[in-house]
Write a protein that holds these residues in place. Sequence first.
Motif, PDB file in Angstrom:
ATOM      1  N   TRP A  90       1.377-106.870 105.443  1.00  0.00           N
ATOM      2  CA  TRP A  90       2.811-107.011 105.228  1.00  0.00           C
ATOM      3  C   TRP A  90       3.098-106.964 103.732  1.00  0.00           C
ATOM      4  O   TRP A  90       2.185-107.072 102.912  1.00  0.00           O
ATOM      5  CB  TRP A  90       3.325-108.306 105.856  1.00  0.00           C
ATOM      6  N   CYS A  91       4.373-106.759 103.402  1.00  0.00           N
ATOM      7  CA  CYS A  91       4.745-106.740 101.992  1.00  0.00           C
ATOM      8  C   CYS A  91       6.047-107.499 101.779  1.00  0.00           C
ATOM      9  O   CYS A  91       6.844-107.676 102.698  1.00  0.00           O
ATOM     10  CB  CYS A  91       4.844-105.326 101.450  1.00  0.00           C
ATOM     11  N   MET A  92       6.188-107.935 100.545  1.00  0.00           N
ATOM     12  CA  MET A  92       7.403-108.612 100.110  1.00  0.00           C
ATOM     13  C   MET A  92       7.617-108.176  98.672  1.00  0.00           C
ATOM     14  O   MET A  92       6.780-108.457  97.808  1.00  0.00           O
ATOM     15  CB  MET A  92       7.246-110.127 100.199  1.00  0.00           C
ATOM     16  N   GLU A  93       8.693-107.410  98.456  1.00  0.00           N
ATOM     17  CA  GLU A  93       8.977-106.810  97.158  1.00  0.00           C
ATOM     18  C   GLU A  93       7.781-105.950  96.741  1.00  0.00           C
ATOM     19  O   GLU A  93       7.378-105.089  97.495  1.00  0.00           O
ATOM     20  CB  GLU A  93       9.369-107.876  96.145  1.00  0.00           C
ATOM     21  N   GLU A  94       7.146-106.208  95.584  1.00  0.00           N
ATOM     22  CA  GLU A  94       6.053-105.346  95.119  1.00  0.00           C
ATOM     23  C   GLU A  94       4.672-105.861  95.533  1.00  0.00           C
ATOM     24  O   GLU A  94       3.661-105.275  95.175  1.00  0.00           O
ATOM     25  CB  GLU A  94       6.112-105.188  93.597  1.00  0.00           C
ATOM     26  N   ILE A  95       4.609-106.931  96.310  1.00  0.00           N
ATOM     27  CA  ILE A  95       3.340-107.524  96.702  1.00  0.00           C
ATOM     28  C   ILE A  95       2.963-107.061  98.118  1.00  0.00           C
ATOM     29  O   ILE A  95       3.777-107.120  99.031  1.00  0.00           O
ATOM     30  CB  ILE A  95       3.421-109.058  96.669  1.00  0.00           C
ATOM     31  N   VAL A  96       1.709-106.622  98.292  1.00  0.00           N
ATOM     32  CA  VAL A  96       1.176-106.274  99.613  1.00  0.00           C
ATOM     33  C   VAL A  96       0.089-107.293  99.944  1.00  0.00           C
ATOM     34  O   VAL A  96      -0.817-107.529  99.141  1.00  0.00           O
ATOM     35  CB  VAL A  96       0.596-104.839  99.644  1.00  0.00           C
ATOM     36  N   MET A  97       0.208-107.891 101.127  1.00  0.00           N
ATOM     37  CA  MET A  97      -0.720-108.924 101.574  1.00  0.00           C
ATOM     38  C   MET A  97      -1.316-108.545 102.923  1.00  0.00           C
ATOM     39  O   MET A  97      -0.738-107.743 103.658  1.00  0.00           O
ATOM     40  CB  MET A  97       0.011-110.259 101.740  1.00  0.00           C
ATOM     41  N   ALA A  98      -2.443-109.163 103.236  1.00  0.00           N
ATOM     42  CA  ALA A  98      -3.029-109.070 104.573  1.00  0.00           C
ATOM     43  C   ALA A  98      -3.366-110.489 105.008  1.00  0.00           C
ATOM     44  O   ALA A  98      -3.900-111.273 104.215  1.00  0.00           O
ATOM     45  CB  ALA A  98      -4.266-108.202 104.574  1.00  0.00           C
ATOM     46  N   THR A  99      -3.039-110.806 106.241  1.00  0.00           N
ATOM     47  CA  THR A  99      -3.377-112.108 106.807  1.00  0.00           C
ATOM     48  C   THR A  99      -4.361-111.875 107.945  1.00  0.00           C
ATOM     49  O   THR A  99      -4.100-111.081 108.841  1.00  0.00           O
ATOM     50  CB  THR A  99      -2.121-112.831 107.326  1.00  0.00           C
ATOM     51  N   VAL A 100      -5.500-112.561 107.874  1.00  0.00           N
ATOM     52  CA  VAL A 100      -6.520-112.469 108.913  1.00  0.00           C
ATOM     53  C   VAL A 100      -6.438-113.751 109.743  1.00  0.00           C
ATOM     54  O   VAL A 100      -6.553-114.855 109.204  1.00  0.00           O
ATOM     55  CB  VAL A 100      -7.934-112.304 108.312  1.00  0.00           C
ATOM     56  N   LEU A 101      -6.232-113.590 111.035  1.00  0.00           N
ATOM     57  CA  LEU A 101      -6.072-114.722 111.955  1.00  0.00           C
ATOM     58  C   LEU A 101      -7.256-114.767 112.910  1.00  0.00           C
ATOM     59  O   LEU A 101      -7.631-113.733 113.486  1.00  0.00           O
ATOM     60  CB  LEU A 101      -4.775-114.562 112.750  1.00  0.00           C
ATOM     61  N   PHE A 102      -7.843-115.963 113.085  1.00  0.00           N
ATOM     62  CA  PHE A 102      -8.981-116.101 113.999  1.00  0.00           C
ATOM     63  C   PHE A 102      -9.186-117.565 114.367  1.00  0.00           C
ATOM     64  O   PHE A 102      -8.704-118.475 113.694  1.00  0.00           O
ATOM     65  CB  PHE A 102     -10.259-115.500 113.405  1.00  0.00           C
ATOM     66  N   ASP A 103      -9.917-117.784 115.451  1.00  0.00           N
ATOM     67  CA  ASP A 103     -10.226-119.112 115.997  1.00  0.00           C
ATOM     68  C   ASP A 103     -10.916-119.969 114.940  1.00  0.00           C
ATOM     69  O   ASP A 103     -11.835-119.515 114.259  1.00  0.00           O
ATOM     70  CB  ASP A 103     -11.134-118.916 117.216  1.00  0.00           C
ATOM     71  N   GLU A 104     -10.496-121.232 114.826  1.00  0.00           N
ATOM     72  CA  GLU A 104     -11.074-122.150 113.853  1.00  0.00           C
ATOM     73  C   GLU A 104     -12.362-122.813 114.350  1.00  0.00           C
ATOM     74  O   GLU A 104     -13.027-123.511 113.574  1.00  0.00           O
ATOM     75  CB  GLU A 104     -10.072-123.238 113.488  1.00  0.00           C
ATOM     76  N   ALA A 105     -12.737-122.607 115.601  1.00  0.00           N
ATOM     77  CA  ALA A 105     -13.884-123.296 116.198  1.00  0.00           C
ATOM     78  C   ALA A 105     -15.136-123.176 115.325  1.00  0.00           C
ATOM     79  O   ALA A 105     -15.489-122.089 114.864  1.00  0.00           O
ATOM     80  CB  ALA A 105     -14.169-122.736 117.590  1.00  0.00           C
ATOM     81  N   LEU A 106     -15.766-124.312 115.064  1.00  0.00           N
ATOM     82  CA  LEU A 106     -16.996-124.427 114.275  1.00  0.00           C
ATOM     83  C   LEU A 106     -16.815-124.046 112.806  1.00  0.00           C
ATOM     84  O   LEU A 106     -17.794-123.901 112.082  1.00  0.00           O
ATOM     85  CB  LEU A 106     -18.134-123.595 114.889  1.00  0.00           C
ATOM     86  N   MET A 107     -15.564-123.907 112.350  1.00  0.00           N
ATOM     87  CA  MET A 107     -15.311-123.507 110.964  1.00  0.00           C
ATOM     88  C   MET A 107     -14.275-124.413 110.298  1.00  0.00           C
ATOM     89  O   MET A 107     -13.666-124.038 109.311  1.00  0.00           O
ATOM     90  CB  MET A 107     -14.796-122.061 110.925  1.00  0.00           C
ATOM     91  N   THR A 108     -14.071-125.609 110.799  1.00  0.00           N
ATOM     92  CA  THR A 108     -12.981-126.449 110.304  1.00  0.00           C
ATOM     93  C   THR A 108     -13.212-126.977 108.890  1.00  0.00           C
ATOM     94  O   THR A 108     -12.258-127.358 108.225  1.00  0.00           O
ATOM     95  CB  THR A 108     -12.724-127.629 111.259  1.00  0.00           C
ATOM     96  N   ALA A 109     -14.426-126.995 108.403  1.00  0.00           N
ATOM     97  CA  ALA A 109     -14.704-127.511 107.052  1.00  0.00           C
ATOM     98  C   ALA A 109     -14.882-126.397 106.017  1.00  0.00           C
ATOM     99  O   ALA A 109     -15.258-126.668 104.884  1.00  0.00           O
ATOM    100  CB  ALA A 109     -15.947-128.396 107.084  1.00  0.00           C
TER     101      ALA A 109
END
Length: 125
Positions: free
Chosen positions: A44-63
């Motif tokens: 996604w982008c907002m003005e001149e910034i382009v970002m990527a968001t990676v979404l995934f299960d938090e299981a076994l990765m909470t710390a």
Amino acid sequence: MKYIEPDRSGYIVSAHEPGDDGVLDLGFAKGAFSDGRPYKIECWCMEEIVMATVLFDEALMTAWKRADFVLLLELEELFKFNGRPLVQAARMKDDAGRGIWAVNVMVKNDKGLQAEILRPMQRYR
């Protein structure tokens, strides 16, 4: 172990013009990490910034910390960073109320290309 696929069913995509928050959704990719954990990359982008968001299960990765996610994204060959990785991570709930990670990657800003997405992206329609 069976991992959840992040539920984004309540998210309204703004693919043709920015939404009320100023975000224009560019595209997405889906896949699975080497441990079988499904992920979704949303670009996604907002003005001149382009970002990527990676979404995934938090299981076994909470710390996990920021540096852990940088390594994960590189080792899983999702991103190639140009210089110092600009990454933020936050635990959140998906639209089904389940715990997931949202890892934001700065792809491009006013200083140029900061990271390359190494997975083919699909445009929103």
